[in-house]
Enzyme design. Structure first.
Site, PDB file in Angstrom:
ATOM      1  N   HIS A  73     -40.598   8.944  13.803  1.00 23.12           N
ATOM      2  CA  HIS A  73     -40.681  10.392  13.583  1.00 23.12           C
ATOM      3  C   HIS A  73     -41.545  10.750  12.379  1.00 23.12           C
ATOM      4  O   HIS A  73     -41.737  11.931  12.076  1.00 23.12           O
ATOM      5  CB  HIS A  73     -39.278  11.015  13.464  1.00 23.12           C
ATOM      6  CG  HIS A  73     -38.578  10.787  12.171  1.00 23.12           C
ATOM      7  ND1 HIS A  73     -37.682   9.757  11.976  1.00 23.12           N
ATOM      8  CD2 HIS A  73     -38.628  11.455  10.992  1.00 23.12           C
ATOM      9  CE1 HIS A  73     -37.211   9.807  10.742  1.00 23.12           C
ATOM     10  NE2 HIS A  73     -37.770  10.837  10.119  1.00 23.12           N
ATOM     11  N   ASP A 123     -36.404   4.432  16.638  1.00 27.25           N
ATOM     12  CA  ASP A 123     -37.190   5.274  15.727  1.00 27.25           C
ATOM     13  C   ASP A 123     -38.007   4.382  14.797  1.00 27.25           C
ATOM     14  O   ASP A 123     -37.797   4.345  13.588  1.00 27.25           O
ATOM     15  CB  ASP A 123     -36.237   6.189  14.946  1.00 27.25           C
ATOM     16  CG  ASP A 123     -36.955   7.182  14.058  1.00 27.25           C
ATOM     17  OD1 ASP A 123     -38.185   7.351  14.218  1.00 27.25           O
ATOM     18  OD2 ASP A 123     -36.295   7.786  13.194  1.00 27.25           O
ATOM     19  N   GLY A 216     -37.467  13.295   3.130  1.00 29.56           N
ATOM     20  CA  GLY A 216     -38.550  12.720   2.350  1.00 29.56           C
ATOM     21  C   GLY A 216     -38.434  11.219   2.194  1.00 29.56           C
ATOM     22  O   GLY A 216     -39.389  10.550   1.816  1.00 29.56           O
ATOM     23  N   SER A 218     -37.444   9.322   4.809  1.00 27.21           N
ATOM     24  CA  SER A 218     -37.617   8.765   6.151  1.00 27.21           C
ATOM     25  C   SER A 218     -38.716   7.714   6.205  1.00 27.21           C
ATOM     26  O   SER A 218     -39.764   7.847   5.569  1.00 27.21           O
ATOM     27  CB  SER A 218     -37.953   9.878   7.141  1.00 27.21           C
ATOM     28  OG  SER A 218     -36.799  10.476   7.628  1.00 27.21           O
ATOM     29  N   GLY A 219     -38.465   6.672   6.978  1.00 31.52           N
ATOM     30  CA  GLY A 219     -39.431   5.600   7.138  1.00 31.52           C
ATOM     31  C   GLY A 219     -39.384   4.558   6.044  1.00 31.52           C
ATOM     32  O   GLY A 219     -40.010   3.504   6.154  1.00 31.52           O
TER      33      GLY A 219
END
Length: 267
Positions: A73, A123, A216, A218-219
């Site tokens: 995402h 994801d 912020g 994420s990943g």
């Protein structure tokens, strides 16, 4: 209640759609030492225009000189005609110039074929950059686990995500860190009834809250550091308020996707 639990992910998607007024901190964490996490990547949008600073919208990790591991995402939209997404290594303080920083343009994106968008399983994505990163003391690769290895114990998370305990995010400039215990997957499923917490996920945090990832982050990489640094998770989604009661964070379990990652890097 389901809408509140989705808010972390949706706030991150909004960062890809519009330039934030503040830089995207981990809730309940502390500032990292400069270059403490040399594998940490900041995924940024570069407007490629004078007077327009690039901005951070997601985290990632360096797994090979030309490859970044992140969340699916975190794939950016085209925000400006001449702009482009970058993977930035050696970053610490987003507001300051640092000669250790290396910027690389993201030129190819591999999203897991079974990712259906939004909050859900698979994801995961791999970004390939245009030029290899120069590995040194401040820019290094993170090690990945064995296929299907199940992590237990305490983990460390780092990122530039929101530090707010409320639904209204506040973002730091300096990289933040905190530790989170792995939470039993069945307990996590009981908390997030109505959402899919897959066997390919792991949850981390406590029932009581107090510390977690937020928008912020994420990943970004969840790692274990007992004998060597191994990335066990990728920040995917969680509940609002971040770090609140019964709001653990949900991560992609990296060990479930080792064969997939290897295929993207090698082929």
């Amino acid at each position: 209640m389901a809408k509140a639990r989705l808010a972390v992910l949706l706030a991150l998607v909004a960062l890809v759609a519009a330039k934030p007024s503040f830089r995207p901190k981990i809730v309940g964490g502390e500032e990292a030492i400069a270059h403490e996490f040399p594998y940490q990547i900041s995924v940024q949008w570069n407007y490629n225009q004078e007077g327009e600073d690039p901005f951070h919208f997601c985290g990632g990790s360096l797994i090979a000189p030309r490859f970044v591991l992140t969340a699916a995402h975190c794939v950016p939209s085209q925000l400006s005609p001449d702009g482009f997404a970058e993977a930035v290594a050696g970053e610490h303080d987003l507001s300051q110039y640092d000669s250790a920083v290396q910027r690389r343009r993201i030129e190819e994106i591999f999203v897991h074929e079974d990712y259906d968008g939004g909050v859900g399983p698979n994801d995961i994505a791999v970004f390939r950059v245009n030029l290899p990163f120069h590995l040194n003391r401040n820019v290094q690769l993170v090690q990945l686990p064995e296929q299907d290895e199940l992590p237990t114990g305490v983990c460390t998370i780092s990122g530039w995500g929101s530090t707010s305990f409320t639904a209204f995010p506040t973002y730091p400039d300096i990289l933040m860190k905190t530790t989170l215990p792995i939470l039993d997957l069945e307990v996590c499923r009981e908390i997030y009834v109505g959402e899919v917490v897959d066997d390919s996920n792991i949850c981390a945090g406590t029932i009581e809250g107090t510390s977690s990832v937020c928008s912020g982050d994420s990943g970004g990489p969840l790692v274990q550091t007992e004998d060597e640094i191994i990335q066990v998770g990728i920040v995917s989604w969680g509940g609002i308020p971040c770090g609140g009661y019964r709001n653990p964070a949900v991560f992609v379990r990296v060990s479930h996707f080792i064969d997939w990652i290897s295929d993207k890097i090698n082929n």
